[in-house]
Enzyme design. Structure first.
Site, PDB file in Angstrom:
ATOM      1  N   SER A 188       0.790  -1.226   0.000  1.00 23.96           N
ATOM      2  CA  SER A 188       0.000   0.000   0.000  1.00 23.96           C
ATOM      3  C   SER A 188       0.822   1.276   0.000  1.00 23.96           C
ATOM      4  O   SER A 188       0.326   2.324  -0.422  1.00 23.96           O
ATOM      5  CB  SER A 188      -0.933   0.002   1.215  1.00 23.96           C
ATOM      6  OG  SER A 188      -0.194  -0.036   2.424  1.00 23.96           O
ATOM      7  N   HIS A 216      -5.847  -4.100  -1.490  1.00 29.02           N
ATOM      8  CA  HIS A 216      -5.676  -2.986  -2.428  1.00 29.02           C
ATOM      9  C   HIS A 216      -5.730  -3.446  -3.879  1.00 29.02           C
ATOM     10  O   HIS A 216      -5.155  -2.788  -4.756  1.00 29.02           O
ATOM     11  CB  HIS A 216      -4.357  -2.265  -2.153  1.00 29.02           C
ATOM     12  CG  HIS A 216      -4.382  -1.409  -0.924  1.00 29.02           C
ATOM     13  ND1 HIS A 216      -4.884  -0.124  -0.918  1.00 29.02           N
ATOM     14  CD2 HIS A 216      -3.993  -1.663   0.356  1.00 29.02           C
ATOM     15  CE1 HIS A 216      -4.774   0.384   0.294  1.00 29.02           C
ATOM     16  NE2 HIS A 216      -4.246  -0.534   1.087  1.00 29.02           N
ATOM     17  N   LYS A 247     -12.569  -0.876   0.923  1.00 27.20           N
ATOM     18  CA  LYS A 247     -11.818  -0.095  -0.062  1.00 27.20           C
ATOM     19  C   LYS A 247     -12.595  -0.072  -1.377  1.00 27.20           C
ATOM     20  O   LYS A 247     -13.624   0.598  -1.461  1.00 27.20           O
ATOM     21  CB  LYS A 247     -10.407  -0.645  -0.200  1.00 27.20           C
ATOM     22  CG  LYS A 247      -9.563  -0.440   1.068  1.00 27.20           C
ATOM     23  CD  LYS A 247      -8.155  -0.938   0.923  1.00 27.20           C
ATOM     24  CE  LYS A 247      -7.265  -0.528   2.089  1.00 27.20           C
ATOM     25  NZ  LYS A 247      -7.716  -0.940   3.420  1.00 27.20           N
TER      26      LYS A 247
END
Length: 399
Positions: A188, A216, A247
Site C-alpha cells: 500500500s 488494495h 476499499k
C-alpha cells in the site's frame, strides 16, 4: 496514579509532534466521494479527494446506497450477536457464497475487518511446529496476526524471490510441519504488486501454502477485478485470500477470508476474532452484494480508473516528479524529507487538493512521500487540476 501516567503520555505526544509524525484528523462534512468538504482540520470548503481507498467511486454510488436503505428495512441495523449464537442471517451466507465464486475459492468467512481476518488466520492454522514466511513490507495486520501465533517466523526482503527461497530452505531445515508464505497482493505504500506466479512456483517446490492479502486489488486489478491472483493467472494456486469490503468494494467496513473449504471450516470453529466479535452489519453485507453485481455486469469503472491512473502518472512524470514505477492506482510521489512532505500536503490542501504526507515510521527514513490514490470517480479535469496543484505547490516550496 494517572497523574504520573498523564505526564509521561504528554511527553510522548510532544515528541511525536516535534518529530513531525503527528497525524491530525481532518473532519469532512460530506459523503466520501471524488470531492469532499473539509469542515475542521484544514482549509475549509470543497476539495478534490486524492487520498481515499475509494478506487471505484462506489462509496456514494446511488445503487449501493439504495441497496443499503432496502437492507435496513428488511434486515435491521445490527446483529447484536456473534455468528455461532444468533448472528447469522441469509444475507451473510449469500455474501460469503458470492465472494467465494468471485474470487475462485471454495468458501469464504466474513469478519468485522480485514485486520481481524488477518488476526484470526495464523493462530488457528499454525502451531509451534509450523513456519510462516512473511514479506518484510506486509501490512501491520499481518505482522500482528503472526505475532499471535506460536509458529516459527521467517521474513524475506520485499518481493525478493531469492531471499524467499532462502527462508523456505531454512524452514525446511528446521523441520517445519506446515509452511505458509504470506504476502500483500499490492503493497500500500509503494503500489508495487507481488510476483505471485513465482511465489506459487516456490511454494510448489518447497511444499508450502500461499496466502495473499489483496485489500488494495480486489475490485479493480485483473481482467475481471478479481485481484492479483487473477492478474498473474494463479487463482487456483493461492490457498488463502484475505481482503476488505472497506476499499474498492464499497468503502464501508468488514473483511473476509476466502480459502480452501477445510481452512474456512476450521476458522469458523477456532478463529478468535470471528468467534468473539459481533457479526458484520447486515446493511454492509447487502450493499456489498450490490457492489459485486456492479462489478460483474460491466467494467466501465475499472477502465475509467485505469485511464485516470495513467493520466496522472504520465503528467506527473513529465512535470519532473519522482513517482514509483507501476500502473497501480496508488501513485506515491516521492519527496524524501518528512517535513517537506508534510508542508507540500498543506500547500496542496490550500489549493483544493486533499492528500496526505507519509513519513517514518510508516515508511523508511528519508523516503517520505505523498501517496496519491486515484479513483474512477475522478474526472479528467480533476486529475489535471491535481497535477497543476502539485506543480504550483512545488514552486512555492522551492521559493
Amino acid at each position: 496514579m494517572f497523574d504520573t501516567v498523564r505526564d509521561d503520555l504528554r511527553v510522548t505526544l510532544d515528541e511525536i509532534r516535534a518529530a513531525g509524525l503527528h497525524k491530525p484528523e481532518r473532519v469532512i462534512g460530506t459523503p466520501q466521494s471524488a470531492t469532499v468538504e473539509v469542515t475542521q482540520g484544514g482549509r475549509p470548503g470543497e476539495v478534490l479527494n486524492f487520498c481515499a481507498n475509494n478506487y471505484l467511486g462506489l462509496a456514494d454510488h446511488p445503487e449501493v446506497i439504495a441497496a443499503a436503505h432496502e437492507a435496513l428495512d428488511r434486515w435491521g441495523y445490527g446483529m447484536a450477536s456473534v455468528r455461532f449464537i444468533c448472528g447469522t442471517q441469509e444475507v451473510h451466507k449469500e455474501l460469503e457464497a458470492r465472494l467465494s465464486a468471485f474470487l475462485g475459492q471454495e468458501d469464504t468467512i466474513l469478519y468485522s475487518s480485514c485486520f481481524d481476518a488477518n488476526g484470526g488466520v495464523f493462530e488457528t492454522l499454525l502451531g509451534p511446529e509450523d513456519a510462516v514466511i512473511s514479506d518484510a513490507l506486509n501490512h501491520a495486520s499481518i505482522i500482528d496476526g503472526i505475532r499471535l501465533s506460536k509458529a516459527r517466523r521467517f521474513r524475506y526482503a520485499n518481493r525478493d524471490l531469492a531471499d524467499l527461497e532462502t527462508q523456505l530452505k531454512e524452514a525446511n531445515a528446521g523441520g517445519a510441519r506446515r509452511k505458509l508464505i504470506v504476502t500483500d497482493g499490492v503493497f500500500s505504500m509503494d503500489g508495487y504488486v507481488a510476483p505471485l506466479a513465482e511465489i506459487c512456483d516456490l511454494a510448489d517446490r518447497y511444499d508450502a501454502m500461499v496466502m495473499v492479502d489483496d485489500s488494495h486489488a480486489v475490485g479493480f486489478v485483473g481482467a475481471g477485478g478479481r485481484g492479483t491472483p487473477e492478474l498473474h493467472g494463479v487463482m487456483d494456486r493461492v490457498d488463502i485470500i484475505t481482503g476488505t469490503l472497506g476499499k474498492a468494494l464499497g468503502g464501508a467496513s468488514g473483511g473476509y477470508v476466502a480459502a480452501r473449504a477445510e481452512i474456512v471450516a476450521l476458522l469458523r470453529q477456532r478463529s478468535r476474532p470471528y468467534l468473539f466479535s459481533n457479526t458484520l452489519a447486515p446493511v454492509i453485507a447487502a450493499a456489498s452484494l450490490k457492489v459485486l453485481d456492479l462489478l460483474e455486469s460491466a467494467d466501465d469503472l475499472r477502465v475509467r480508473l485505469a485511464e485516470n491512473t495513467a493520466l496522472f502518472r504520465s503528467r506527473m512524470t513529465e512535470a519532473g516528479f519522482d513517482i514509483l514505477p507501476g500502473d497501480h492506482a496508488i501513485a506515491p510521489v516521492m519527496i524524501g524529507d518528512a517535513s517537506e512532505a508534510g508542508r507540500m500536503a498543506e500547500l496542496l490542501l490550500e489549493r483544493g487538493v486533499y492528500v496526505i504526507g507519509f513519513s517514518y515510521p510508516v515508511v523508511p527514513q528519508g523516503k517520505a512521500r505523498i501517496r496519491v490514490q486515484l479513483s474512477a470517480a475522478h474526472s479528467t479535469e480533476d486529475v489535471n487540476r491535481a497535477v497543476d496543484a502539485f506543480v504550483a505547490a512545488r514552486a512555492e516550496l522551492a521559493g
